[in-house]
Write a protein that holds these residues in place. Sequence first.
Motif, mmCIF file in Angstrom:
data_model
loop_
_atom_site.group_PDB
_atom_site.id
_atom_site.type_symbol
_atom_site.label_atom_id
_atom_site.label_comp_id
_atom_site.label_asym_id
_atom_site.label_seq_id
_atom_site.Cartn_x
_atom_site.Cartn_y
_atom_site.Cartn_z
ATOM 1 N N ALA A 30 0.779 -1.034 0.007
ATOM 2 C CA ALA A 30 -0.070 -0.207 -0.034
ATOM 3 C C ALA A 30 0.829 1.145 -0.065
ATOM 4 C CB ALA A 30 -0.850 -0.080 1.076
ATOM 5 N N ARG A 31 1.836 1.144 0.713
ATOM 6 C CA ARG A 31 2.674 2.133 0.955
ATOM 7 C C ARG A 31 3.553 2.694 -0.500
ATOM 8 N NH1 ARG A 31 7.878 1.637 4.779
ATOM 9 N NH2 ARG A 31 6.187 1.423 6.418
ATOM 10 N N THR A 32 3.976 1.433 -1.153
ATOM 11 C CA THR A 32 4.761 1.719 -2.425
ATOM 12 C C THR A 32 3.790 2.198 -3.418
ATOM 13 O OG1 THR A 32 6.166 -0.301 -1.585
ATOM 14 C CG2 THR A 32 5.994 0.371 -3.820
ATOM 15 N N ALA A 33 2.514 1.778 -3.265
ATOM 16 C CA ALA A 33 1.594 2.046 -4.532
ATOM 17 C C ALA A 33 1.283 3.580 -4.151
ATOM 18 C CB ALA A 33 0.280 1.306 -4.263
ATOM 19 N N LEU A 34 1.283 3.855 -2.803
ATOM 20 C CA LEU A 34 0.912 5.558 -2.618
ATOM 21 C C LEU A 34 2.029 6.366 -3.125
ATOM 22 C CD1 LEU A 34 -0.913 5.544 0.571
ATOM 23 C CD2 LEU A 34 -1.715 6.395 -1.362
ATOM 24 N N ALA A 35 3.308 5.772 -2.797
ATOM 25 C CA ALA A 35 4.520 6.426 -3.220
ATOM 26 C C ALA A 35 4.625 6.692 -4.561
ATOM 27 C CB ALA A 35 5.852 6.053 -2.605
ATOM 28 N N VAL A 36 4.134 5.538 -5.306
ATOM 29 C CA VAL A 36 4.608 5.743 -6.954
ATOM 30 C C VAL A 36 3.409 6.720 -7.482
ATOM 31 C CG1 VAL A 36 4.083 4.453 -8.930
ATOM 32 C CG2 VAL A 36 5.528 3.425 -7.050
ATOM 33 N N ALA A 37 2.194 6.406 -6.744
ATOM 34 C CA ALA A 37 0.991 7.504 -7.092
ATOM 35 C C ALA A 37 1.567 8.863 -6.903
ATOM 36 C CB ALA A 37 -0.011 6.983 -6.415
ATOM 37 N N VAL A 51 5.608 18.065 -13.431
ATOM 38 C CA VAL A 51 6.856 18.513 -13.787
ATOM 39 C C VAL A 51 6.740 18.398 -15.407
ATOM 40 C CG1 VAL A 51 9.225 17.727 -14.128
ATOM 41 C CG2 VAL A 51 8.443 17.623 -12.009
ATOM 42 N N LEU A 52 6.399 17.131 -15.921
ATOM 43 C CA LEU A 52 6.151 17.019 -17.571
ATOM 44 C C LEU A 52 5.085 18.205 -18.091
ATOM 45 C CD1 LEU A 52 6.466 15.118 -19.800
ATOM 46 C CD2 LEU A 52 4.491 14.093 -19.239
ATOM 47 N N ASP A 53 4.082 18.515 -17.284
ATOM 48 C CA ASP A 53 3.050 19.368 -17.916
ATOM 49 C C ASP A 53 3.747 20.811 -17.871
ATOM 50 O OD1 ASP A 53 1.250 17.538 -18.226
ATOM 51 O OD2 ASP A 53 -0.150 18.309 -16.521
ATOM 52 N N MET A 54 4.437 21.157 -16.828
ATOM 53 C CA MET A 54 5.138 22.549 -16.738
ATOM 54 C C MET A 54 6.248 22.659 -17.917
ATOM 55 S SD MET A 54 3.473 24.199 -14.655
ATOM 56 C CE MET A 54 2.084 23.125 -14.824
ATOM 57 N N VAL A 55 7.076 21.530 -17.954
ATOM 58 C CA VAL A 55 8.007 21.571 -19.057
ATOM 59 C C VAL A 55 7.165 21.726 -20.516
ATOM 60 C CG1 VAL A 55 9.699 20.003 -20.267
ATOM 61 C CG2 VAL A 55 9.608 20.377 -17.914
ATOM 62 N N MET A 56 6.148 21.181 -20.637
ATOM 63 C CA MET A 56 5.344 21.139 -21.792
ATOM 64 C C MET A 56 4.934 22.337 -21.964
ATOM 65 S SD MET A 56 3.516 17.414 -21.793
ATOM 66 C CE MET A 56 2.251 17.874 -23.121
ATOM 67 N N LEU A 57 4.400 23.088 -20.841
ATOM 68 C CA LEU A 57 4.039 24.663 -20.971
ATOM 69 C C LEU A 57 5.136 25.596 -21.229
ATOM 70 C CD1 LEU A 57 1.528 26.551 -20.201
ATOM 71 C CD2 LEU A 57 2.351 26.471 -17.779
ATOM 72 N N ALA A 63 8.718 3.969 -11.779
ATOM 73 C CA ALA A 63 7.434 3.574 -11.961
ATOM 74 C C ALA A 63 6.532 5.036 -11.899
ATOM 75 C CB ALA A 63 7.085 2.795 -11.035
ATOM 76 N N GLY A 64 6.871 5.649 -10.799
ATOM 77 C CA GLY A 64 6.172 7.006 -11.058
ATOM 78 C C GLY A 64 6.343 7.709 -11.998
ATOM 79 N N SER A 65 7.403 7.806 -12.854
ATOM 80 C CA SER A 65 7.545 8.737 -14.039
ATOM 81 C C SER A 65 7.109 7.991 -15.079
ATOM 82 C CB SER A 65 9.218 8.747 -14.237
ATOM 83 O OG SER A 65 9.889 9.452 -13.395
ATOM 84 N N ALA A 66 6.917 6.727 -15.193
ATOM 85 C CA ALA A 66 6.080 6.039 -16.110
ATOM 86 C C ALA A 66 4.729 6.409 -15.941
ATOM 87 C CB ALA A 66 6.273 4.500 -16.081
ATOM 88 N N GLY A 67 4.121 6.274 -14.832
ATOM 89 C CA GLY A 67 2.717 6.727 -14.518
ATOM 90 C C GLY A 67 2.540 8.167 -14.909
ATOM 91 N N GLY A 68 3.471 8.840 -14.444
ATOM 92 C CA GLY A 68 3.552 10.285 -14.606
ATOM 93 C C GLY A 68 3.542 10.769 -16.122
ATOM 94 N N LEU A 69 4.261 10.037 -16.910
ATOM 95 C CA LEU A 69 3.969 10.375 -18.424
ATOM 96 C C LEU A 69 2.494 10.041 -18.765
ATOM 97 C CD1 LEU A 69 5.699 10.898 -20.875
ATOM 98 C CD2 LEU A 69 5.888 8.370 -21.024
ATOM 99 N N LEU A 112 11.363 13.954 -17.210
ATOM 100 C CA LEU A 112 11.092 12.705 -16.566
ATOM 101 C C LEU A 112 12.701 12.313 -16.030
ATOM 102 C CD1 LEU A 112 8.232 11.148 -18.641
ATOM 103 C CD2 LEU A 112 8.147 12.380 -16.517
ATOM 104 N N GLY A 113 13.571 12.261 -16.835
ATOM 105 C CA GLY A 113 15.029 11.892 -16.645
ATOM 106 C C GLY A 113 15.667 12.732 -15.463
ATOM 107 N N MET A 114 14.997 13.986 -15.239
ATOM 108 C CA MET A 114 15.502 14.789 -14.241
ATOM 109 C C MET A 114 14.607 14.405 -12.886
ATOM 110 S SD MET A 114 15.886 19.123 -14.606
ATOM 111 C CE MET A 114 13.938 19.397 -14.680
ATOM 112 N N LEU A 115 13.393 13.876 -13.163
ATOM 113 C CA LEU A 115 12.653 13.502 -11.780
ATOM 114 C C LEU A 115 13.237 12.103 -11.209
ATOM 115 C CD1 LEU A 115 9.851 14.181 -10.481
ATOM 116 C CD2 LEU A 115 9.171 11.955 -11.202
ATOM 117 N N VAL A 116 13.756 11.164 -12.424
ATOM 118 C CA VAL A 116 14.458 10.161 -12.008
ATOM 119 C C VAL A 116 15.921 10.159 -11.291
ATOM 120 C CG1 VAL A 116 15.592 7.849 -13.123
ATOM 121 C CG2 VAL A 116 13.428 8.790 -14.005
ATOM 122 N N LEU A 117 16.610 11.369 -11.883
ATOM 123 C CA LEU A 117 17.764 11.698 -11.248
ATOM 124 C C LEU A 117 17.575 12.155 -9.575
ATOM 125 C CD1 LEU A 117 19.761 13.487 -13.942
ATOM 126 C CD2 LEU A 117 20.313 11.450 -12.821
#
Lengths: 297, 242, 395
Positions: free
Chosen positions: C15-22, C31-37, C318-324, C362-367
């Motif tokens: 549950a904790r991992t799922a929440l963290a990924v979410a 982050v993606l939206d703001m870069v797109m903006l 995992a979060g970045s993939a979902g974030g995409l 997204l790479g920045m987020l992974v970093l």
Amino acid sequence: MPRSPIRSLSFRARSVALPALSHALLAVLPARAQVAPPAAPPPARHATIALDARLATDAGIRLGDLVVVAAAPGIPGDTLRVAAFVRRGADPSEVARAEYRVRMHLADLQRVLGYGDRVDRFAIATRDSAATTRAIAGINAAAFGFRAHRSRDIAIETSRTFAVISRFHKAIGVITIGASAIFLLCIMLMKVEERRRDVAALRLVGLSAASVVRAVVIEAALVSVIGSGAGVVLGAVASRLVNAWYQQLYRTPLTFSLVTPGIVGFAVALSVVLGLAAGVLAARRLVRTPPLALLGR
Amino acid sequence: MSGGLSGGASGAAAAGEVVLSARDVHRDYQLAGETVHAVRGISLEVRAGDWVALVGPSGCGKSTLLNLLGAIDRPTSGTIAVRGRDIAALRDRDATAFRLRHVGFVFQRFYLMPQLSALENIELPMAEAGVARAERRARARELLAYVGLDARERHRPAELSGGEQQRAAIARALANRPAFLLADEPTGELDAATGAGIIALFARLNAAGTTIVVVTHDGDLARAARRVIHLRDGHVVNEVHA
Amino acid sequence: MIGVLAAASLLRHRARTALAVAGVAVSAAMVLDMVMLSTGMRESFRSLLERGGFQVRVGPRGAMPFDGEATVGGGAGLLDTLRAIRGITMVAPVLGATLHAPQPGGAVAAFALGVIAGSQGDYVLQEGHEAVADGEVVLNDPMLAAVRRRVGDTLTLATGYDPQLRTFSGGRTLRIAGRVRFRYLAADQRGAALPLATLQAMGGDARRDRLSLVMLRVDPAADVEAIRAGIDAALPRVSALSTATALQQAEQRLSYFRQLAFILGSISLVVGFLLVTTIVTVSVHERVGEIAVMRAIGVSRRHVVQQVVLEGLVLSLAGSAGGLALGLVTARWLDSILATFPGLPESVDFFLFQSIPALAALGMLVLTGLAAGAIPAWRAATLPVAATLRREAVA
């Protein structure tokens, strides 16, 4: 280089709005501010002009200086004395515009523009709403060449841009609240999970499941309240920083970020509700697990 | 069993050769602002094939000494040598590599990785030592069979009994064929019958040539050892040979 | 084995991992939206400005193209001067005006462009043909709908309209030659285009020989900036804007969004960092005993660090993939809100997905996730083994 007492400013003649009888609002081209010698000795008394404080700062103009204003670059204009500086109002639609604004007496502006005895619009004050309705009807029925509008209708029309930005902000707010809710839930779950051993010990010494749940939930609520208190302080500081940053960036008194009691209440309520929810969820899971299993036996 | 149980990585020790020696070892540490003299000038030698039991009251320095012998901890002064090599002065990286290849640890509370199966727990030190997957899996199965857990290789620690967990922990300790086995209260968490099974396993290992140093309060385990060293207040007070 | 341990550690508290990924996914989406903006707006404007293939825009000095009703006189002379400049391959003059179509109960107003067919870059023909001959006009869909006309019909358009007297001036009946889509008009904005000479003539003296804008196509081998600067210096009545300058000015108007994107993007990165750090720190804290045992049995510091960092990395990946996925959905939603900006050209997107900036974000987020795992990893690797084992034994 010695400071010349007279500056030459030229104004874009189009897109001029005259909101009132007494004063005019003009767009000024910033790049056209030039130092130029007076064409003739200045008369003893000059008409006056109020300059945008940003223009005064950028061009180094002081109160009492003489400036030449013209309708277009390179044509002769009138010499006016700077009588006042005006700051931009807190108008969101003006924020990203770099143009300077100045105010002149109507007659002076009409002369500079070669406008004759023309104005773009009149602002009319009325006693009350009913009088406004009567005045609008009367003017529209009788005055050919004019059309009266209620100020509120014009404001709605001109604030469409801001309404879009406001909707955009709300959408961003929804996403942010979603992220915060997940973060909070996650933290609270971990906080309660940390208490596995304590819960096991309490259960082993005979405390009821209900008492344990109550204790854990009270702790979760306290953590949420203290956390949201710290969050409010952090939010207020962040809000000040955001305002300071944008206000200096756009040179506007507009408040970009406002921490209102309603927002504080919403944030605190959200975090407490989420904290309580996480507390109840985690505590119920803990009390359903046998105490020895909680201890890893 | 093929490949032997211990002594592999550091070369087979000749019986009677000094494997482990401590000279005037001291260990002090700070506890709540006070200096605790846990080990006060202990000297001892452990020969290949020995089974030494360190006994004494709680707080006498047994576990601290065991940690020092296994290069988990560093002495404040004195030397500890394994086959003549001073391990007290090793840097962290070298001490870690030393523990991996030369020392087998068995803990009172087993300390198996809860998320790994019995087989994977035994594979862990071999994987760390870079043993190829097929080879380590084969040896892990061999060791599980040796400790009588061949039917439980896929079980997680939580699915094993205390005795089974300790057997799996012993198999893990033997994974890289260590020069010696260090066990801290290996029967401390077990009932008498299960404890007896572990003692029998140690005896079998020792009979097969594994050098063992064990810290214990368990009289049966101490009696099974070849040498019993009594400690009190950080000193060796006497030594009894079986 | 390190991977197995990291995965197992994450799966221990699902549950904790799922929440963290979410949580990371929402941060990544933001982050993606703001870069797109921030990048999308610029690229969208650039593409819009470059679509017609004109690199320089010349307008009345001090005014942005069509920002107000400013025009420049002596249009024919100006065009001759511009055509004589070496490196300019096409000169497209434009005059902007508001035209009124008499309709029952009032008038329908449209933004009209006077252009020279064949050298214009303002609209794309969708039906019929361009307004080439005097007396022809092309309209866009909103205007055709407003005046209830089709290609081939005629329509009276006037340059002046008095709403009180309901009188029209400068009127002329024109034949609708085609249906077009204007590049720079908003989706619902009514537009018309007609030959430049026709529009100039309809305006009487006020518009005779006047132009709002001249668009220039420059030889690819020529220096655009040199030509722009040359025009600016030589012709005092006009300003020459290169695409870069026009972009800069458009960006200044929309700088609020870039600023907002920067601030929100940074906050999202910080939130993602905090989330991963918190999760991994708690995870390490919960299993200091296990880590001490791993160290005791000879697992190197490097491998302990790798395991913990891997946990952070898995969370952020995992979060970045979902974030995409989430980011693309939210970007479409946010774009639909901003698309309602009054007067915004239909083809301008605030949020534009570009693979390189998006992957960089997204790479920045992974970093960030890697960095977030590094702190607890170092703490795990430097645990005092003996003391931790002693503490765990007591606990």
